[in-house]
Structure formats: C-alpha cells, structure tokens
Design an enzyme around this catalytic site. Structure first.
Site, PDB file in Angstrom:
ATOM      1  N   GLU A 189       5.927   9.899   3.609  1.00  0.00           N
ATOM      2  CA  GLU A 189       5.480   8.213   3.169  1.00  0.00           C
ATOM      3  C   GLU A 189       4.371   8.603   1.577  1.00  0.00           C
ATOM      4  O   GLU A 189       3.643   9.591   1.531  1.00  0.00           O
ATOM      5  CB  GLU A 189       4.843   7.869   3.823  1.00  0.00           C
ATOM      6  N   ASP A 194       5.293   0.568   3.235  1.00  0.00           N
ATOM      7  CA  ASP A 194       5.369  -1.041   4.139  1.00  0.00           C
ATOM      8  C   ASP A 194       5.363  -2.209   3.350  1.00  0.00           C
ATOM      9  O   ASP A 194       5.425  -2.105   2.247  1.00  0.00           O
ATOM     10  CB  ASP A 194       4.239  -1.157   5.191  1.00  0.00           C
ATOM     11  N   TYR A 240      -6.531   0.786   8.176  1.00  0.00           N
ATOM     12  CA  TYR A 240      -7.256   1.948   7.056  1.00  0.00           C
ATOM     13  C   TYR A 240      -8.401   1.378   7.389  1.00  0.00           C
ATOM     14  O   TYR A 240      -9.125   0.854   6.814  1.00  0.00           O
ATOM     15  CB  TYR A 240      -6.558   1.396   5.812  1.00  0.00           C
ATOM     16  N   ASP A 245       0.677  -1.322  -0.114  1.00  0.00           N
ATOM     17  CA  ASP A 245       0.172  -0.314  -0.289  1.00  0.00           C
ATOM     18  C   ASP A 245       1.080   1.184  -0.111  1.00  0.00           C
ATOM     19  O   ASP A 245       0.379   2.287  -0.528  1.00  0.00           O
ATOM     20  CB  ASP A 245      -0.732   0.082   1.069  1.00  0.00           C
TER      21      ASP A 245
END
Length: 491
Positions: free
Chosen positions: A471, A77, A226, A74
């Site tokens: 990120e 990570d 999420y 995603d």
C-alpha cells in the site's frame, strides 16, 4: 557558498554520478508529482493529468453545513485523514523551500506548488473558525469494509473535528506547520495567498497552545489508523516553521523555552514521520545555527537540537552510537509495515543537511569519524537508487518507474477499471469479488506511488492483500520530491 566551494562540491558529485549506473531521476520526479493527482478528492481541475480518475466526494461537509471538498485520500482507501495529510503538505512545501532551484530547473516547481495548494486550499476550508478544525472525512472501519472507486463510494462521509471542548494540539500544530511552510513556498509568487496561509497558521498554533492534548482523544475514529504519540513535537515543528515565515520573537521564545525544559528538544529520535516531527524541527534549527542566524548561537541548550539532528543522521549512515538496521541489499530498515516511509524522510533530512554543511564549509562529526557533505549525498543516492530498482529483486518500489514495479498495489481506485471506461457503479462488497481478489495487474497504473517496500530480507510479495508492503501513502512520496529534484539536477 563561495563559487570555489560550490564548484568542488559539484565536482565531487559529478565524479560520483559519472561512475554510477544511470537512473533517470527526472522521470521519477515527474511521476512522484503525478501520484498526488491520483489521490485527489473533490472536483478535479481542467488540467488534471491523471485521466483515469474522476470527480469524487463532492458532498463532503454538506451534512455539517460546510464545504469540505478537496484534499487528498491518504493511501489506498477513500478516507481523508487530516493528520498525515498535513505532514504530507509540510514535506512538499519543505521540498520547495529547500530545493526550489532544482525543482525549477526540472520544470516541476509549478506542479509542486499546485500539489501543495490542493492540500492547503482544503485546510483553509477545514479551518472556518479560530478554534475549530475538521480533521477527518469518512471513517476507516466502514471504508475498509468496502472495495470501491472513490467515484462510486457509498460509505458514510461523516466529518470529524477538534474544537475548544474536544482539542487536538497535534493535529492543529501539524496543520499550522503545513500552512506556515506553504506560506514560505508561495511567498514572492502569490503574496495574497501566502499571507492567507500564514494567518491560518498563526491561529492554529495559538489554538494548539491554548488547548493541548492528542487529537485521537477527541476523534477516536482516527486513533486506530493514525494515532498520535504526543503533541509536543508538532508544537515545536510548527513554531520553527512560523519563526522562519515571520521572524517573530514569539516563536523564537517558544523554541528557546523548549530547549531549556526537560526533554524539550526531543532527544535523538529513530525516525521522522507523520507521527514524530522532532527530527524535522531539530534539523531546521541546526541549519539556522550553522548559518549563524539564530540569536544565542553559542548556547548549549540550542545546540542540543543540532546535536540530536546530527546523531539521527549519523545513525542512518552507520556512523553513530545506535545505527539503524540495514537489509543485506543496503536499505535502511525500521519495521515490516511501510518501511519506505522512513527511508524517504531520512533521505530528505540527510540531503538537506548536506547542502547546508557544504554552504557553510562544515562537515558532519560522527562517533565513527567525520563525514563530508558529498559523502552524505552518496548515501542518499544509494537509498533512492534502491527504491528505484537498484536492489536484489531489481524491482522499482515507485509504481510506474522502470519496467519492473508492483503490479497489484493495494489501492481501490487503481485496482478497479476507470470510471471513464466503465461507468457501471461498483457496489461495496462487489468490489472485493470482481477486483480485489482478481489475480491480474491493476488496470490503472498509479504512477509515482511509493509502496511500503520489501522486508528485511529484501523480499517483496506483490499481492493486493499485502497492505503492509503493497500500500502506498501520500506521506511516503512527499519527502522524495525534493530529493529527486536534487539528484536530477546533478545526475
């Protein structure tokens, strides 16, 4: 659109672009698609262009007796989160259905379809039974305790699912939307695959309708990273995409029913995101209404969708009743953590609607006045240009674009030497010592990644530990693919 109307719209845009500082949207488009190759999980294909990546997570699903390899990590990570992955694929597929001509003219249609298919192939694997859908591989807490390349990861690869006993209508609904949108994207090019996608989309929608509820109740591990705020938006979003793909009255009836129920249209929303899909559904319905392709065009209830979509756009362009904040440098501003994800979806929504307004000879009516389609594209361009470097810091927030972009992106694979150069395994905690804490640029440039972006003061702190700003995520770049193709074609 009449040839004269098309000419006038294009002429206005050419004048606009001729008087603006040149930004190479074509290069940005190419890089945006390369980003997804860096995010690939599984066995990489022979034509993989991002060469610093290698095969990874080749045993995903083995413990459960199912092949769950493939799909996308995603963000920075090594977890495969199905909920944002599905939204990413939906937006990529929407880019094709909306801007196919522009993608084709930039020779990026094939790459976009390949990017979509890498995700949809995984969703097909994850949906082996009508009422079973695997929605996460790996687990965020354990993954975040390590800093490893995906090729080296030693963290658990547990597979989490929803089913009849533990449902998740939001996850099933978003995946249905992704597959239905992708079915439209592939229609005419690969009819067998398009039909296969549509079959899964229909079954997943039925699953979502029959077994309601938010998915993190069934998959608590997903909620921390999420969490979903509800599932009604995903069901409406999926219904609209299935209506577009099938023209089936069943989905039209669902949309009509929601329009007449309290809160069914979603109201005016602040964002379009991996969590909140109402704006997307509202916009698609608004576009259908403008084109007069929806039965009941004159009904007040259906026009409520259009009213809400247009209110969102008016708020973005600073002509509404509840305008979105902007930084002094002109960037739309929602929040400190990963603000650019909302900017990219907003640009997509506005660009898409501008084209439909132009094609139907309409304009946008906002509280502060009427807005012409070319003015909407001007606004879209201002936001994209900011992202690509036309901002107070003169920094591109697309990694690899231009000469000044984030060097220490919060990304495991990019921050560790490529396994192609050094096959020595990087152990869990060792990665923090050797690479995360290293005060040096990432050894691998993750081209096309859109990071979280600057703060409300237009400031960006380029440190690897700054995950709120530094990120990147797949949902950030996806909406920009179609928009970049649109801008590249007229620049």
């Amino acid at each position: 659109m009449s040839s004269r109307n098309h000419f006038m719209f294009a002429f206005c845009l050419l004048i606009l672009f001729a008087n603006a500082t040149s930004i190479d949207y074509e290069i940005a488009l190419k890089k945006s698609l390369l980003y997804y190759e860096a995010q690939r999980s599984g066995k990489l294909p022979y034509d993989q262009r991002v060469q610093w990546r290698g095969d990874s997570a080749l045993k995903d699903g083995k413990h459960e007796g199912i092949d769950l390899t493939g799909g996308y990590y995603d963000a920075g990570d090594n977890v495969k989160f199905g909920f944002p992955m599905a939204f990413t694929v939906t937006m990529l597929a929407w880019s094709v259905t909306e801007f196919r001509h522009y993608l084709n003219s930039q020779n990026e249609l094939k790459n976009t379809l390949n990017t979509i298919k890498w995700g949809t192939d995984y969703f097909i694997k994850a949906h082996k039974e009508p009422y079973v859908l695997y929605g996460e591989i790996g687990e965020g807490n354990s993954d975040h305790q390590c800093w490893q390349r995906p090729e080296d990861m030693t963290t658990p690869r547990t597979a989490y699912k929803i089913d009849e006993q533990q449902p998740g209508a939001d996850l099933a609904g978003e995946t249905a939307a992704a597959l239905a949108a992708a079915a439209i994207a592939f229609k005419g090019l690969n009819s067998h695959y398009s039909n296969q996608l549509l079959t899964h989309a229909k079954k997943l929608f039925d699953f979502a309708i029959k077994f309601p509820g938010v998915y993190q109740t069934s998959m608590p591990v997903a909620g921390k990273f999420y969490g979903s705020s509800g599932y009604e938006d995903e069901l409406l979003w999926a219904a609209v995409w299935l209506l577009k793909a099938t023209k089936n009255q069943k989905y039209r009836n669902y949309i009509n029913a929601k329009a007449t129920s309290s809160g069914g249209t979603g109201g005016t929303r602040p964002t379009l995101s991996w969590d909140d899909k109402y704006v997307g559904a509202q916009l698609l319905i608004a576009k259908i209404l403008l084109k007069k392709k929806f039965a009941g065009n004159g009904s007040i209830s259906l026009n409520e969708y259009k009213k809400n979509a247009e209110a969102f756009i008016c708020n973005c362009i600073q002509k509404g009743n509840n305008n979105i904040k902007k930084t002094n440098g002109g960037l739309l501003w929602w929040q400190a953590w990963n603000n650019l994800q909302y900017v990219t979806t907003a640009t997509f929504v506005i660009a898409s609607y501008a084209d439909t307004l132009s094609a139907t000879k309409n304009y946008l009516q906002c509280t502060s006045g009427n807005v012409k389609p070319w003015e909407l594209i001007t606004f879209v361009k201002s936001q994209v240009d900011y992202i690509l470097g036309k901002n107070p810091k003169k920094m591109s927030y697309m990694v690899g674009f231009g000469t000044n972009y984030p060097q220490k992106v919060h990304h495991r694979g990019a921050s560790i030497v490529s396994i192609k150069k050094d096959k020595t395994p990087v152990r869990c905690q060792e990665g923090f010592t050797l690479w995360f804490n290293k005060n040096a640029p990432n050894p691998n440039v993750i081209d096309g990644a859109i990071v979280g972006g600057p703060d409300i003061n237009d400031y960006y702190n380029d440190t690897r530990g700054n995950f709120q700003q530094g990120e990147a995520a797949t949902a950030n770049t996806a909406p920009l693919v179609g928009v970049l193709a649109r801008l590249a074609a007229i620049s």
